[in-house]
Scaffold this motif. Structure first.
Motif, PDB file in Angstrom:
ATOM      1  N   LEU A  41     -48.573  26.889 -35.846  1.00 41.77           N
ATOM      2  CA  LEU A  41     -48.031  26.432 -34.561  1.00 41.77           C
ATOM      3  C   LEU A  41     -48.664  25.108 -34.137  1.00 41.77           C
ATOM      4  N   ASP A  42     -49.982  25.007 -34.284  1.00 40.68           N
ATOM      5  CA  ASP A  42     -50.673  23.755 -33.946  1.00 40.68           C
ATOM      6  C   ASP A  42     -50.188  22.613 -34.837  1.00 40.68           C
ATOM      7  N   GLY A  43     -50.020  22.895 -36.110  1.00 40.22           N
ATOM      8  CA  GLY A  43     -49.556  21.870 -37.044  1.00 40.22           C
ATOM      9  C   GLY A  43     -48.143  21.410 -36.731  1.00 40.22           C
ATOM     10  N   MET A  44     -47.261  22.358 -36.408  1.00 42.61           N
ATOM     11  CA  MET A  44     -45.882  21.975 -36.069  1.00 42.61           C
ATOM     12  C   MET A  44     -45.852  21.164 -34.782  1.00 42.61           C
ATOM     13  N   ASP A  45     -46.715  21.512 -33.834  1.00 42.05           N
ATOM     14  CA  ASP A  45     -46.779  20.738 -32.594  1.00 42.05           C
ATOM     15  C   ASP A  45     -47.218  19.295 -32.884  1.00 42.05           C
ATOM     16  N   ARG A  46     -48.200  19.135 -33.750  1.00 43.81           N
ATOM     17  CA  ARG A  46     -48.637  17.776 -34.151  1.00 43.81           C
ATOM     18  C   ARG A  46     -47.520  17.046 -34.875  1.00 43.81           C
ATOM     19  N   ASP A  47     -46.810  17.751 -35.753  1.00 42.97           N
ATOM     20  CA  ASP A  47     -45.707  17.141 -36.496  1.00 42.97           C
ATOM     21  C   ASP A  47     -44.608  16.638 -35.563  1.00 42.97           C
ATOM     22  N   LEU A  48     -44.448  17.307 -34.425  1.00 44.82           N
ATOM     23  CA  LEU A  48     -43.376  16.948 -33.492  1.00 44.82           C
ATOM     24  C   LEU A  48     -43.719  15.790 -32.562  1.00 44.82           C
ATOM     25  N   GLN A  49     -44.975  15.431 -32.457  1.00 43.95           N
ATOM     26  CA  GLN A  49     -45.362  14.381 -31.507  1.00 43.95           C
ATOM     27  C   GLN A  49     -44.608  13.069 -31.732  1.00 43.95           C
ATOM     28  N   PRO A  50     -44.544  12.532 -32.950  1.00 44.06           N
ATOM     29  CA  PRO A  50     -43.793  11.279 -33.140  1.00 44.06           C
ATOM     30  C   PRO A  50     -42.307  11.426 -32.802  1.00 44.06           C
ATOM     31  N   LEU A  51     -41.727  12.594 -33.095  1.00 45.00           N
ATOM     32  CA  LEU A  51     -40.317  12.818 -32.798  1.00 45.00           C
ATOM     33  C   LEU A  51     -40.094  12.866 -31.283  1.00 45.00           C
ATOM     34  N   ARG A  52     -41.010  13.490 -30.578  1.00 49.73           N
ATOM     35  CA  ARG A  52     -40.892  13.539 -29.113  1.00 49.73           C
ATOM     36  C   ARG A  52     -40.971  12.137 -28.505  1.00 49.73           C
ATOM     37  N   ARG A  53     -41.900  11.321 -29.014  1.00 50.61           N
ATOM     38  CA  ARG A  53     -42.024   9.949 -28.499  1.00 50.61           C
ATOM     39  C   ARG A  53     -40.750   9.149 -28.778  1.00 50.61           C
ATOM     40  N   ALA A  54     -40.209   9.292 -29.971  1.00 51.04           N
ATOM     41  CA  ALA A  54     -38.976   8.574 -30.308  1.00 51.04           C
ATOM     42  C   ALA A  54     -37.818   9.078 -29.446  1.00 51.04           C
ATOM     43  N   ALA A  55     -37.786  10.370 -29.162  1.00 59.59           N
ATOM     44  CA  ALA A  55     -36.718  10.943 -28.339  1.00 59.59           C
ATOM     45  C   ALA A  55     -36.797  10.433 -26.903  1.00 59.59           C
ATOM     46  N   GLU A  56     -37.992  10.180 -26.412  1.00 55.22           N
ATOM     47  CA  GLU A  56     -38.134   9.644 -25.057  1.00 55.22           C
ATOM     48  C   GLU A  56     -37.393   8.321 -24.925  1.00 55.22           C
ATOM     49  N   ARG A  57     -37.493   7.479 -25.934  1.00 59.00           N
ATOM     50  CA  ARG A  57     -36.801   6.187 -25.913  1.00 59.00           C
ATOM     51  C   ARG A  57     -35.292   6.381 -25.905  1.00 59.00           C
ATOM     52  N   VAL A  58     -34.813   7.349 -26.674  1.00 59.48           N
ATOM     53  CA  VAL A  58     -33.376   7.623 -26.719  1.00 59.48           C
ATOM     54  C   VAL A  58     -32.907   8.131 -25.357  1.00 59.48           C
ATOM     55  N   HIS A  59     -33.683   9.014 -24.758  1.00 56.90           N
ATOM     56  CA  HIS A  59     -33.307   9.558 -23.447  1.00 56.90           C
ATOM     57  C   HIS A  59     -33.247   8.464 -22.387  1.00 56.90           C
ATOM     58  N   MET A  60     -34.089   7.467 -22.495  1.00 58.94           N
ATOM     59  CA  MET A  60     -34.070   6.377 -21.507  1.00 58.94           C
ATOM     60  C   MET A  60     -32.820   5.523 -21.637  1.00 58.94           C
ATOM     61  N   LEU A  61     -32.316   5.373 -22.836  1.00 59.99           N
ATOM     62  CA  LEU A  61     -31.218   4.443 -23.081  1.00 59.99           C
ATOM     63  C   LEU A  61     -29.875   5.104 -23.333  1.00 59.99           C
ATOM     64  N   GLY A  62     -29.914   6.309 -23.863  1.00 65.95           N
ATOM     65  CA  GLY A  62     -28.677   6.919 -24.363  1.00 65.95           C
ATOM     66  C   GLY A  62     -27.754   7.454 -23.296  1.00 65.95           C
ATOM     67  N   PRO A  63     -26.453   7.322 -23.512  1.00 65.22           N
ATOM     68  CA  PRO A  63     -25.489   7.981 -22.637  1.00 65.22           C
ATOM     69  C   PRO A  63     -25.508   9.491 -22.889  1.00 65.22           C
ATOM     70  N   ASP A  64     -24.735  10.236 -22.083  1.00 72.77           N
ATOM     71  CA  ASP A  64     -24.742  11.701 -22.145  1.00 72.77           C
ATOM     72  C   ASP A  64     -24.431  12.247 -23.539  1.00 72.77           C
ATOM     73  N   ALA A  65     -23.484  11.645 -24.238  1.00 70.81           N
ATOM     74  CA  ALA A  65     -23.108  12.151 -25.565  1.00 70.81           C
ATOM     75  C   ALA A  65     -24.275  12.042 -26.548  1.00 70.81           C
ATOM     76  N   VAL A  66     -25.010  10.956 -26.468  1.00 68.31           N
ATOM     77  CA  VAL A  66     -26.167  10.764 -27.350  1.00 68.31           C
ATOM     78  C   VAL A  66     -27.270  11.751 -26.972  1.00 68.31           C
ATOM     79  N   GLU A  67     -27.490  11.923 -25.680  1.00 69.07           N
ATOM     80  CA  GLU A  67     -28.510  12.869 -25.234  1.00 69.07           C
ATOM     81  C   GLU A  67     -28.133  14.299 -25.634  1.00 69.07           C
ATOM     82  N   GLY A  68     -26.861  14.640 -25.575  1.00 67.07           N
ATOM     83  CA  GLY A  68     -26.417  15.970 -25.999  1.00 67.07           C
ATOM     84  C   GLY A  68     -26.682  16.199 -27.479  1.00 67.07           C
TER      85      GLY A  68
END
Length: 132
Positions: A41-68
């Protein structure tokens, strides 16, 4: 780095978390299932950190369809994690502990494709230049 590139790097990290027979034997012999699960669980959480950061950028810019589409991808990641964690829970009721994992693996390509399609559509739309 783009979200899709980080996605493509993250999925194999989850795949490598599947236990092989030798690992299962060792964990079983040492009765270390709880510790092994916590480590996974700890390892998967670490593995997800870069994906979460990249997703934050998408959420800031993306329209609803992209966010969905992005949310669907994270649903798939959540199911991968649940499936991987199921390896550490020994239950007589569960015939195939990795069933959730394999089902989620089947969603990886369709989710990726849906995200790319939504992103392409958003990028190809003319910007709204009307004054507010």
């Amino acid at each position: 780095m783009t979200f899709i590139a980080v996605w493509d790097e993250t999925i194999p990290k989850f795949e490598r978390r599947l236990l092989d027979e030798h690992q299962i034997e060792i964990i079983d012999r040492e009765d270390a299932w709880d510790e092994a699960n916590d480590g996974a669980l700890d390892g998967m959480d670490r593995d997800l950190q870069p994906l979460r950061r990249a997703a934050e950028r998408v959420h800031m810019l993306g329209p609803d369809a992209v966010e969905g589409a992005l949310d669907a991808m994270f649903g798939t990641i959540r199911d991968l994690a649940l499936g991987i964690s199921s390896q550490y829970v020994r239950s007589a009721e569960e015939a195939e502990p990795l069933e959730v994992y394999w089902r989620a693996m089947g969603e990886i390509v369709p989710c990726r494709r849906a995200f790319l399609d939504a992103t392409r559509k958003a990028l190809r739309q003319a910007p709204n230049t009307k004054p507010y």
